[in-house]
Enzyme design. Structure first.
Site, PDB file in Angstrom:
ATOM      1  N   GLU A 105       4.137  -0.001   0.354  1.00 51.22           N
ATOM      2  CA  GLU A 105       3.708  -0.940  -0.693  1.00 51.22           C
ATOM      3  C   GLU A 105       4.123  -0.438  -2.084  1.00 51.22           C
ATOM      4  O   GLU A 105       4.502  -1.220  -2.950  1.00 51.22           O
ATOM      5  CB  GLU A 105       2.189  -1.150  -0.610  1.00 51.22           C
ATOM      6  CG  GLU A 105       1.799  -1.935   0.648  1.00 51.22           C
ATOM      7  CD  GLU A 105       0.298  -2.053   0.843  1.00 51.22           C
ATOM      8  OE1 GLU A 105      -0.374  -0.996   0.816  1.00 51.22           O
ATOM      9  OE2 GLU A 105      -0.201  -3.171   1.012  1.00 51.22           O
ATOM     10  N   GLU A 125      -1.762  -0.651   8.890  1.00 48.82           N
ATOM     11  CA  GLU A 125      -3.196  -0.829   8.603  1.00 48.82           C
ATOM     12  C   GLU A 125      -3.939  -1.520   9.737  1.00 48.82           C
ATOM     13  O   GLU A 125      -5.114  -1.249   9.990  1.00 48.82           O
ATOM     14  CB  GLU A 125      -3.383  -1.617   7.305  1.00 48.82           C
ATOM     15  CG  GLU A 125      -3.055  -0.846   6.041  1.00 48.82           C
ATOM     16  CD  GLU A 125      -1.564  -0.765   5.722  1.00 48.82           C
ATOM     17  OE1 GLU A 125      -0.740  -1.231   6.543  1.00 48.82           O
ATOM     18  OE2 GLU A 125      -1.219  -0.228   4.660  1.00 48.82           O
TER      19      GLU A 125
END
Ligand code: NAD
Length: 704
Positions: A105, A125
């Site tokens: 990210e 995640e």
């Protein structure tokens, strides 16, 4: 500071430096922002390269900060990404080795990305019951396309950078470096190329400004939802939420999509599933640590292995080492036993080849590492020998005395015993410090769990060595002290006893199995008994009747065994089986037998709820585990959870029996036990909460 800052000509290089994986904890985030500010303020600096030191670009969030205020303390990850994205000078991410979760990210917040080949790229995640929470669901579809991005986000799996770079139209990587070694230089060259076309003040490319479209969005997301529903069966909320978030990227403005992502992320964080998965993530790492055996403990080199006994376990155990490229010599008493053992291993590998899971040349390579012998002289130089002969102390004694006399000094002598006293086995040798229990689970080439049984005299270097070996052969090692059944089987004995009481009181085997399977266990106790062989439990009970004549047992399982219904291997047990199939078919005679036994016991059957079935079975595990913990047989409650998740099919999304009990609240668990103790057909004595459990419940505390 967890990032280094250097200026090289007109470039500033910010190198995250927070070993082992440059986790994005507060100190790393502060250092990135500080570097960025310095670079922006320095007129000499025209562009900025962001990279990672050592073995990663960045592996993402710092798990040590999980759930702590530090995780969201400013600058939080979102703020760091915004700072990079809004920088007035070009920021180039130079990624290598690992770019995962928050690490990816972060790279997506940079204006450009150059990647080394071989880099593992992922948004994992979902494996922790979450969705990416720092823009991953909004930015990745913009650079990879909706489908490829959604696949990565829903699966959480890593994909190699060079594979991603080949996706048509991808904008994830602006350039691939030719090798990890040349990444730094190529990133600098790329930065200079960028600068040639860049006029200060000119807008820089931002991923957030890219469009996010799918030509057939509605149908695609519907299809994905059906797929995920089919796979998760409503047990895991996060994968569906991944779809929702990515879908938002196609329908919402960027900032709106980001807000929705954050909201989903925050809501998932405290679901029982996410807590369970995060607990297991930490538990897995904790299990590999032994308090009094520091990581600096010297280890012995294990280059060759000998296995005594080429039966069910010996064969499976050998395969683990062959798979890891470690040569194995199997020893038996007779040639035909060796031939049989060898043939089974070859057949197992052939089956993998047929399924396309193994290449023919790998099969040859692995079989080439395997040899057999009838003579102890030929195994004397093995670094590790694992005994997997019959479960009889006399046989173990013969084998260990022999091993003691032939094995080279320093060899590790391990036993795969399931029930026998490892200290007694060590006592058959003059080198108890070299003896350890390595309790594999059947099928040993498949099951992840390895209980490492630490004898009273087992050397610390031996413990450190076998923990390392376990990692090499991809097992989850959990240390257990010496006791009957070690951690897992000692607990399962209580669970089986409860299962017996339940059918005595009115349940059918299938009702119990169904309730437990609905709870999430891979298999209920009766199907499990049929798979493992009901004769094994019978043998253990016979021993118990001698050792603990006062202990209460249901005799139903004995009656079953008296009829020769040993389980799948003979085609009949609690259920019937058709050859070649695993379906458990209920049997009327078994049900009649149970009913007759009830009558003989004077028990009027009652209807028992699924809730009671599950509670009695799971809390029986928990109560026994509390003794195991207090006695120091297990070092931590989370180790017990790992045993049940990796060895006994306990539902992962419940995080293991101890985590499950913690989440219910130990006070409630104890209250239920007190109710069970009032049942005249149950074992009131057993349901007295273990002292540790009673204490924790009274103090409002948890196991973990
Ligand atoms: P098995 O009967 O399938 O195999 C035992 C093998 O040992 C046989 O091939 C036998 O010929 C050989 N053997 C016996 N005495 C020997 C000796 N003196 N020297 C050399 N070889 C000898 O048994 P198994 O199921 O593989 O169990 C082996 C051990 O593993 C036992 O201690 C058992 O408790 C333990 N274990 C079994 C399981 C399981 O599910 N089967 C699981 C965990 C641990």
């Amino acid at each position: 500071m967890s990032a280094d800052y250097t200026v090289q000509g007109d470039l500033a290089v910010i190198t995250m430096n927070n070993p082992p994986i440059n986790g994005l904890g507060l100190s790393t985030r502060l250092a990135i922002v500080a570097g960025l500010e310095k670079a922006l303020a320095d007129d000499q600096v025209k562009a900025i390269v962001l990279t990672g030191a050592g073995k990663a670009f960045s592996g993402g969030a710092d798990i040590k900060e999980f759930g702590s205020p530090k995780a969201i303390q400013e600058p939080n990850l979102l703020s760091v990404i915004v700072a990079l994205e809004n920088a007035s000078k070009p920021v180039i991410a130079a990624v290598h080795t690992v770019a995962m979760g928050g690490g990816l990210e972060l790279a997506l917040g940079c204006h450009y990305r150059i990647a080394a080949p071989g880099c593992d790229v992922a948004l994992p995640e979902v494996k922790l019951g979450l969705i990416p929470g720092a823009g991953g669901t909004q930015r990745l579809p913009r650079v990879l396309g909706v489908e490829a991005a959604l696949n990565m986000i829903v699966s959480g799996e890593a994909i190699k950078s060079e594979m991603l770079a080949m996706l048509p139209g991808q904008k994830l990587f602006d350039q691939m470096a030719s090798s990890p070694q040349s990444l730094a230089q190529e990133a600098a060259d790329f930065a200079h190329e960028v600068l040639q076309n860049h006029v200060p003040g000119m807008a820089l490319p931002r991923v957030r400004d890219l469009p996010c479209k799918h030509p057939n969005a509605q149908a695609f997301f519907k299809f994905s939802t059906n797929m995920v529903n089919g796979m998760t069966k409503g047990k895991y909320p996060a994968p569906l939420k991944c779809i929702e978030a990515v879908q938002n990227a196609t329908t919402m403005k960027f900032d709106e999509g980001m807000r929705a992502e954050r909201e989903i992320f925050t809501n998932l964080m405290w679901t029982p599933e996410c807590r369970a998965l995060r607990h297991l993530f930490v538990a897995q790492r904790a299990a590999s640590k032994i308090e009094d055996v520091p990581s600096t403990t010297p280890v012995r080199e294990i280059k060759s292995v000998a296995v005594i006994g080429a039966g069910t376990m010996g064969g499976g155990i050998s395969m683990n080492f062959l798979n890891a490229g470690i040569p194995v010599k199997m020893l038996e008493m007779k040639q035909d036993a060796l031939d049989r053992g060898l043939a089974i291993i070859e057949k197992n590998y052939q089956a993998q080849v047929k399924k396309g899971k193994l290449k023919e040349d790998k099969l040859k390579q692995r079989m080439g590492l395997l040899s057999t012998t009838l003579s102890y002289d030929e195994i004397r130089d093995a670094d590790l020998v694992i005994e997997a002969v019959f479960e009889e102390m006399g046989v173990k004694e013969t084998v260990f005395k022999k091993l003691d006399s032939v094995m080279k000094p320093g060899a590790i002598l391990a036993s795969n015993t399931s029930t026998l006293d490892v200290n007694a086995i060590a006592g058959f040798t003059q080198r108890p410090q070299d003896v350890v229990g390595l309790h594999f689970f059947s099928p040993a080439n498949v099951m992840k769990l390895l209980e490492v049984v630490r004898g009273a005299k087992t050397g610390k270097d031996v413990m450190a060595t076998v923990m390392g070996v376990a990692k090499k052969i991809k097992k989850t090692a959990v240390v257990s002290g010496v006791c009957d059944g070690f951690i897992g089987n000692r607990m399962i004995e209580q669970y089986s006893r409860q299962a017996g009481f339940l059918i005595e009181e009115g349940c059918t085997p299938q009702q119990v199995d169904k309730a437990v399977e609905k709870f999430g266990f891979a298999m209920g106790p009766f199907r499990m008994g049929d798979l493992a062989g009901n004769d094994i439990g019978w043998a253990i009970r016979k021993r118990r009747y001698q050792e603990k004549p006062d202990m209460k047992y249901s005799k139903t399982a004995d009656l079953l065994c008296e009829q020769g219904r040993f389980g799948q291997k003979v085609g009949k047990g609690w259920y019937d089986y058709v050859a070649g199939k695993r379906d458990a078919i209920p049997n009327k005679d078994v049900e009649d037998m149970i009913a007759q036994h009830r009558t003989a016991m004077g028990i009027t059957p009652r209807k028992i709820s699924d809730e009671e079935i599950v509670q009695r079975l799971v809390f029986s595990l928990v109560n026994e585990a509390a003794y195991i913990l207090e006695e120091g047989i297990a070092a931590r409650a989370s180790d017990i959870d790992m045993v049940y998740i990796t060895g006994y099919g306990f539902p992962i999304y419940r995080g293991g029996p101890m985590n499950y009990a913690d989440q219910l609240g130990l006070f409630n668990v104890v209250q239920a036990m007190k109710r069970f103790a009032l049942n005249p057909h149950d074992d009131a004595q057993f349901w007295q909460p273990a002292p540790l459990l009673a204490r924790l419940a009274a103090d409002g505390k948890t196991f973990n």
